[in-house]
Design an enzyme around this catalytic site. Structure first.
Site, PDB file in Angstrom:
ATOM      1  N   CYS A  73       0.848  -1.182   0.000  1.00 50.75           N
ATOM      2  CA  CYS A  73       0.000   0.000   0.000  1.00 50.75           C
ATOM      3  C   CYS A  73       0.889   1.239   0.000  1.00 50.75           C
ATOM      4  O   CYS A  73       2.057   1.174   0.366  1.00 50.75           O
ATOM      5  CB  CYS A  73      -0.933   0.080   1.192  1.00 50.75           C
ATOM      6  SG  CYS A  73      -1.976  -1.337   1.451  1.00 50.75           S
TER       7      CYS A  73
ATOM      8  N   ARG B 272       3.522  -0.103  -5.127  1.00 50.95           N
ATOM      9  CA  ARG B 272       3.420  -0.710  -3.800  1.00 50.95           C
ATOM     10  C   ARG B 272       2.064  -1.354  -3.552  1.00 50.95           C
ATOM     11  O   ARG B 272       1.855  -2.014  -2.541  1.00 50.95           O
ATOM     12  CB  ARG B 272       3.655   0.357  -2.723  1.00 50.95           C
ATOM     13  CG  ARG B 272       5.030   0.955  -2.775  1.00 50.95           C
ATOM     14  CD  ARG B 272       5.190   1.928  -1.657  1.00 50.95           C
ATOM     15  NE  ARG B 272       5.164   1.239  -0.387  1.00 50.95           N
ATOM     16  CZ  ARG B 272       6.196   1.106   0.414  1.00 50.95           C
ATOM     17  NH1 ARG B 272       7.340   1.624   0.081  1.00 50.95           N
ATOM     18  NH2 ARG B 272       6.099   0.478   1.556  1.00 50.95           N
TER      19      ARG B 272
ATOM     20  N   TRP C 290      -3.156  -2.416  -1.413  1.00 49.64           N
ATOM     21  CA  TRP C 290      -2.895  -3.826  -1.689  1.00 49.64           C
ATOM     22  C   TRP C 290      -3.702  -4.573  -0.636  1.00 49.64           C
ATOM     23  O   TRP C 290      -3.380  -4.526   0.549  1.00 49.64           O
ATOM     24  CB  TRP C 290      -1.413  -4.130  -1.551  1.00 49.64           C
ATOM     25  CG  TRP C 290      -1.044  -5.528  -1.961  1.00 49.64           C
ATOM     26  CD1 TRP C 290      -0.732  -5.954  -3.218  1.00 49.64           C
ATOM     27  CD2 TRP C 290      -0.933  -6.675  -1.108  1.00 49.64           C
ATOM     28  NE1 TRP C 290      -0.439  -7.299  -3.194  1.00 49.64           N
ATOM     29  CE2 TRP C 290      -0.556  -7.767  -1.913  1.00 49.64           C
ATOM     30  CE3 TRP C 290      -1.131  -6.894   0.257  1.00 49.64           C
ATOM     31  CZ2 TRP C 290      -0.370  -9.048  -1.404  1.00 49.64           C
ATOM     32  CZ3 TRP C 290      -0.946  -8.171   0.771  1.00 49.64           C
ATOM     33  CH2 TRP C 290      -0.556  -9.234  -0.064  1.00 49.64           C
TER      34      TRP C 290
ATOM     35  N   ASN D 198      -1.580   2.033   6.252  1.00 48.94           N
ATOM     36  CA  ASN D 198      -0.798   0.877   5.791  1.00 48.94           C
ATOM     37  C   ASN D 198      -0.560  -0.015   6.996  1.00 48.94           C
ATOM     38  O   ASN D 198      -0.263   0.494   8.080  1.00 48.94           O
ATOM     39  CB  ASN D 198       0.581   1.305   5.273  1.00 48.94           C
ATOM     40  CG  ASN D 198       0.500   1.948   3.914  1.00 48.94           C
ATOM     41  OD1 ASN D 198      -0.563   2.005   3.314  1.00 48.94           O
ATOM     42  ND2 ASN D 198       1.632   2.441   3.446  1.00 48.94           N
ATOM     43  N   GLY D 199      -0.603  -1.316   6.801  1.00 50.64           N
ATOM     44  CA  GLY D 199      -0.334  -2.230   7.924  1.00 50.64           C
ATOM     45  C   GLY D 199      -1.570  -3.036   8.253  1.00 50.64           C
ATOM     46  O   GLY D 199      -2.518  -3.108   7.462  1.00 50.64           O
TER      47      GLY D 199
ATOM     48  N   GLU E 216      16.057 -18.273  -8.202  1.00 49.88           N
ATOM     49  CA  GLU E 216      15.746 -16.880  -8.509  1.00 49.88           C
ATOM     50  C   GLU E 216      15.166 -16.761  -9.924  1.00 49.88           C
ATOM     51  O   GLU E 216      14.212 -16.015 -10.155  1.00 49.88           O
ATOM     52  CB  GLU E 216      17.018 -16.020  -8.357  1.00 49.88           C
ATOM     53  CG  GLU E 216      16.898 -14.586  -8.828  1.00 49.88           C
ATOM     54  CD  GLU E 216      15.845 -13.752  -8.099  1.00 49.88           C
ATOM     55  OE1 GLU E 216      15.292 -14.221  -7.093  1.00 49.88           O
ATOM     56  OE2 GLU E 216      15.560 -12.638  -8.569  1.00 49.88           O
TER      57      GLU E 216
ATOM     58  N   LYS F  35      11.465 -15.289 -10.797  1.00 53.76           N
ATOM     59  CA  LYS F  35      11.275 -14.151 -11.714  1.00 53.76           C
ATOM     60  C   LYS F  35      10.244 -14.504 -12.776  1.00 53.76           C
ATOM     61  O   LYS F  35       9.367 -13.718 -13.078  1.00 53.76           O
ATOM     62  CB  LYS F  35      12.624 -13.821 -12.355  1.00 53.76           C
ATOM     63  CG  LYS F  35      12.925 -12.395 -12.553  1.00 53.76           C
ATOM     64  CD  LYS F  35      13.488 -11.638 -11.380  1.00 53.76           C
ATOM     65  CE  LYS F  35      12.707 -11.730 -10.124  1.00 53.76           C
ATOM     66  NZ  LYS F  35      13.340 -11.142  -8.972  1.00 53.76           N
TER      67      LYS F  35
ATOM     68  N   GLU G   6       6.710 -14.708 -11.312  1.00 51.02           N
ATOM     69  CA  GLU G   6       6.218 -13.408 -10.900  1.00 51.02           C
ATOM     70  C   GLU G   6       5.684 -12.569 -12.065  1.00 51.02           C
ATOM     71  O   GLU G   6       4.610 -11.994 -11.966  1.00 51.02           O
ATOM     72  CB  GLU G   6       7.424 -12.672 -10.291  1.00 51.02           C
ATOM     73  CG  GLU G   6       7.134 -11.938  -9.051  1.00 51.02           C
ATOM     74  CD  GLU G   6       8.396 -11.296  -8.482  1.00 51.02           C
ATOM     75  OE1 GLU G   6       9.524 -11.564  -8.926  1.00 51.02           O
ATOM     76  OE2 GLU G   6       8.217 -10.490  -7.569  1.00 51.02           O
TER      77      GLU G   6
ATOM     78  N   HIS H 245      15.901 -37.830  -8.709  1.00 47.29           N
ATOM     79  CA  HIS H 245      15.237 -38.265  -7.467  1.00 47.29           C
ATOM     80  C   HIS H 245      13.742 -37.944  -7.497  1.00 47.29           C
ATOM     81  O   HIS H 245      13.096 -37.927  -6.457  1.00 47.29           O
ATOM     82  CB  HIS H 245      15.915 -37.614  -6.265  1.00 47.29           C
ATOM     83  CG  HIS H 245      17.356 -38.010  -6.147  1.00 47.29           C
ATOM     84  ND1 HIS H 245      17.743 -39.261  -5.735  1.00 47.29           N
ATOM     85  CD2 HIS H 245      18.496 -37.345  -6.446  1.00 47.29           C
ATOM     86  CE1 HIS H 245      19.067 -39.346  -5.766  1.00 47.29           C
ATOM     87  NE2 HIS H 245      19.546 -38.193  -6.202  1.00 47.29           N
TER      88      HIS H 245
ATOM     89  N   LYS I 215       5.301  -4.271  -4.145  1.00 48.93           N
ATOM     90  CA  LYS I 215       6.754  -4.156  -4.105  1.00 48.93           C
ATOM     91  C   LYS I 215       7.317  -4.426  -2.715  1.00 48.93           C
ATOM     92  O   LYS I 215       8.315  -5.090  -2.551  1.00 48.93           O
ATOM     93  CB  LYS I 215       7.139  -2.750  -4.577  1.00 48.93           C
ATOM     94  CG  LYS I 215       8.641  -2.485  -4.610  1.00 48.93           C
ATOM     95  CD  LYS I 215       9.327  -3.353  -5.644  1.00 48.93           C
ATOM     96  CE  LYS I 215      10.817  -3.154  -5.697  1.00 48.93           C
ATOM     97  NZ  LYS I 215      11.475  -4.254  -6.407  1.00 48.93           N
TER      98      LYS I 215
HETATM   99  O1  M6R Z   1      12.372  -5.466  -0.045  1.00 48.18           O
HETATM  100  P1  M6R Z   1      12.862  -6.867   0.174  1.00 48.18           P
HETATM  101  O2  M6R Z   1      14.141  -7.155  -0.514  1.00 48.18           O
HETATM  102  O3  M6R Z   1      12.918  -7.233   1.627  1.00 48.18           O
HETATM  103  O4  M6R Z   1      11.749  -7.772  -0.488  1.00 48.18           O
HETATM  104  C1  M6R Z   1      11.800  -9.157  -0.373  1.00 48.18           C
HETATM  105  C2  M6R Z   1      10.849  -9.823  -1.346  1.00 48.18           C
HETATM  106  O5  M6R Z   1       9.540  -9.428  -1.098  1.00 48.18           O
HETATM  107  C3  M6R Z   1      11.197  -9.498  -2.796  1.00 48.18           C
HETATM  108  O6  M6R Z   1      12.503  -9.864  -3.112  1.00 48.18           O
HETATM  109  C4  M6R Z   1      10.244 -10.224  -3.750  1.00 48.18           C
HETATM  110  O7  M6R Z   1      10.421 -11.594  -3.669  1.00 48.18           O
HETATM  111  C5  M6R Z   1      10.443  -9.712  -5.161  1.00 48.18           C
HETATM  112  N1  M6R Z   1       9.185  -9.333  -5.712  1.00 48.18           N
HETATM  113  C6  M6R Z   1      11.089 -10.714  -6.040  1.00 48.18           C
HETATM  114  O8  M6R Z   1      11.242 -10.251  -7.337  1.00 48.18           O
END
Ligand code: M6R
Length: 604
Positions: free
Chosen positions: A2, A27, A70, A96-97, A479, A483, A486, A502, A599
């Site tokens: 948010c 965000r 969000w 927020n929160g 990773e 990606k 996502e 396995h 984000k």
């Molecule tokens: O701000 P941060 O690095 O703590 O965020 C951690 C994860 O939320 C962040 O890396 C998330 O997995 C990304 N969207 C990955 O691309």
């Protein structure tokens, strides 16, 4: 998670609020709304652009607050969008929160016959502040009184129609900062929307409240003790939060990687002495000399950077390291000897709730906590004992790209630095020399992005994808899968290549492409054999390898320059990021704001 913005001063608040919401949309982007003194509230489900279109002519005032959401409690509907208000529509709140005890508070009001308009936890706080305000019509007093009765996390901005020339903000667990401008005061949940208006900011800490009027501000505790807060300067440039002609932030941020690596290295390598300087760790150097164990934590990509850091530190220093996702670590019993163990928390935003809480738990246990953080002045940066900033600049695309690369770069520096503290310089001269060449290597990979784009386009219709690698490439495979999931919504899995037989080999058929990370490193031959096993089951393999190591059979191959094994993860990451980007582009998806994500994850 948010976004909040606010403004009070000599000009019309509405244009800044909308501009600020657009800047913060990364965000959270399922609904948005604003409240402007003299004009009232306006909110809409959907993107900020939908809200913007709904704003009537003459909707203006010199103070206002706004929010992009969000969803946590309640679907992304107009009713659940912020701002929320009390039953008399006197007090308006953006939040927020998460208010953890919202059910009890809501029940209390409902037994009195108050009808709630939304399903949100935020509305209960609005009702509570409204109730306190009815008893004591001084907004800061009402806010402080209400906050004493809630549990959970909040960053809030509140206005009351009876005091149109006042905004009250407060923070506990959700970031909030105040910008001090020439024409008034700004509020934001991160610095991005402020950059074009002011560089002078005050970061609120937990338990703090601020009262802003058109010509004054004061920061106090919830018990109204006046606090003298430092005004800090943000040195990010405005261009870094704009797309600079790229279609998406994600691509722009990948293309920035060479400069990001330069920035992460700047001032930290002394080529004459062959030594590494990490100024942010100077104060804890003595303690670092004697550590016997390291625990690394983070979430998502930051966690995968941590897993790579684990291998780097074990390989280059010889200290045992374990890496744990922060949402698990925070609830585990800390058994490590706090005198000899340190925690390293990795976070781009520095605001991830789970990572922050893991830091707090480790420190409660007496452990030294270090941060590898990108956002200067963020909560994790401030709550750790010491740390190393990434200097990647603001990252706007929800998918972490340049920040991830900078985390890997910092881990290499940290590993050599720890080795140096123990055994002096000279042990990893080759890695240091190669580090300085990395920006050029990265440029070479990025300049061949056309090939990656073609390969991604050829596979854009894939339903599943598999990423495999070994040793340093093992976390990078994870990773790469993250990606792709996502941004392209393709189901992607990652495995250590040696694990395939396995179980996961059963998945392989000609429709299930594998992306094999197999640069020329100490496990190249082993990985190659594992990949042959996939090919023998009709699996299509996209190879990522170093120049000159392409297997004869490969038809789809992406090459990277050869470098020290410890630095190869930084280079293999780039084709994976581009592959995910171009696959999502082909699929016509909202790359910078993938569905269901935000984000910065500031709730548990
Ligand atoms: O701000 P941060 O690095 O703590 O965020 C951690 C994860 O939320 C962040 O890396 C998330 O997995 C990304 N969207 C990955 O691309």
């Amino acid at each position: 998670m948010c976004g909040i913005v606010g403004y009070i001063g000599s000009r019309d608040a509405t244009p800044f609020l909308l501009e600020g919401l657009r800047a913060l949309e990364y965000r959270g982007y399922d609904s948005a709304g604003l409240f402007v003194s003299g004009s009232g509230a306006q909110k809409r489900a959907g993107k900020v652009s939908v809200l913007e279109e709904s704003i009537p002519e003459g909707f203006q005032g010199n103070a206002g607050i706004a929010h992009t959401r969000w969803a946590t409690h309640g679907a992304p509907t107009e009713n659940n969008a912020h701002p929320h208000t009390d039953d008399t529509e006197t007090v308006w709140l953006v939040h927020n929160g998460i208010i953890e005890n919202y059910r009890e508070i809501r029940e209390m009001f409902e037994t009195e016959g108050i009808v709630f308009r939304s399903e949100t936890d935020t509305e209960t706080l609005a009702q509570l502040i409204g109730r306190k305000y009815r008893d004591t019509p001084i907004l800061e007093q009402a806010v402080a009184d209400a906050l004493k009765e809630v549990r959970g996390a909040y960053g809030i901005a509140v206005m009351a129609i009876n005091e149109p020339e006042k905004i009250v903000v407060a923070r506990h667990g959700s970031p909030l900062l105040i910008g001090i401008g020439d024409d008034g005061y700004y509020v934001a949940s991160d610095a991005t929307p402020l950059l074009t208006h002011t560089r002078n900011v005050i970061y609120l800490d937990d338990g703090e409240l601020a009262v802003l009027t058109t010509d004054s501000y004061k920061v106090t505790s919830l018990t109204h003790a006046l606090l003298n807060k430092e005004v800090q300067n943000i040195d990010w440039d405005v261009e870094s939060v704009q797309k600079k002609g790229y279609e998406h932030f994600m691509l722009k941020e990948i293309m920035e990687v060479p400069e990001v690596i330069e920035n992460s290295l700047r001032g930290r390598i002394d080529l004459e002495a062959m030594s590494i300087h990490l100024g942010g760790l100077r104060d804890v150097e003595e303690r670092l000399k004697n550590i016997e164990r390291i625990i690394i934590t983070g979430c998502g990509s930051a966690y995968y950077a941590g897993l790579t850091g684990e291998l780097l530190i074990e390989e280059l220093v010889g200290i045992p390291v374990e890496t744990e996702i922060a949402s698990e670590l925070r609830y585990r019993r800390f058994t490590a000897d706090p005198e000899k163990t340190i925690l390293v928390a990795v976070s781009q935003s520095g605001e991830t709730a789970d990572t922050l809480e893991a830091v707090r738990e480790a420190r409660k246990h007496g452990m030294l906590a270090l941060g590898i953080v990108n956002a200067v002045g963020s909560s994790i940066a401030r709550e750790t004992d010491a740390g190393v900033y990434n200097h990647a600049g603001p990252e706007i695309g929800v998918a972490s790209t340049k920040a991830f690369v900078s985390q890997l770069t910092v881990f290499v520096l940290l590993a050599i630095y720890l080795k140096q503290l123990r055994d002096g310089t000279g042990t990893h001269n080759e890695v240091i020399r190669e580090l300085t060449r990395l920006p050029d290597y990265a440029r070479r990979i990025l300049s061949a992005s056309e090939n990656i784009s073609e390969i991604a386009a050829a596979h854009a219709g894939m339903r599943d994808a598999l990423f495999v690698g070994r040793k340093f490439q093992y976390p990078i495979a994870y990773e790469g899968a993250l990606k792709l999931k996502e941004v392209s919504y393709v189901h992607a899995e990652a495995y250590g290549a040696g694990e395939m037989k396995h179980g996961p080999l059963a998945l392989i058929d000609s429709e299930f492409p594998t992306i094999a990370l197999m640069p020329l490193d100490s496990v190249y031959e082993k990985t190659l054999s594992n990949v042959e096993e996939i090919r023998a089951r009709s699996g299509k393999v996209i190879v990522i390898t170093t120049e000159g190591s392409e297997p004869a059979w490969t038809t789809e191959c992406i090459t990277i320059p050869q470098t020290h094994e410890a630095l190869l993860p930084i280079l293999t990451t780039l084709p994976l990021q581009l592959f995910a980007y171009y696959a999502a582009l082909q699929r016509g998806l909202p790359i910078d704001m993938p569905r269901n994500l935000a984000k910065s994850v500031t709730v548990e």
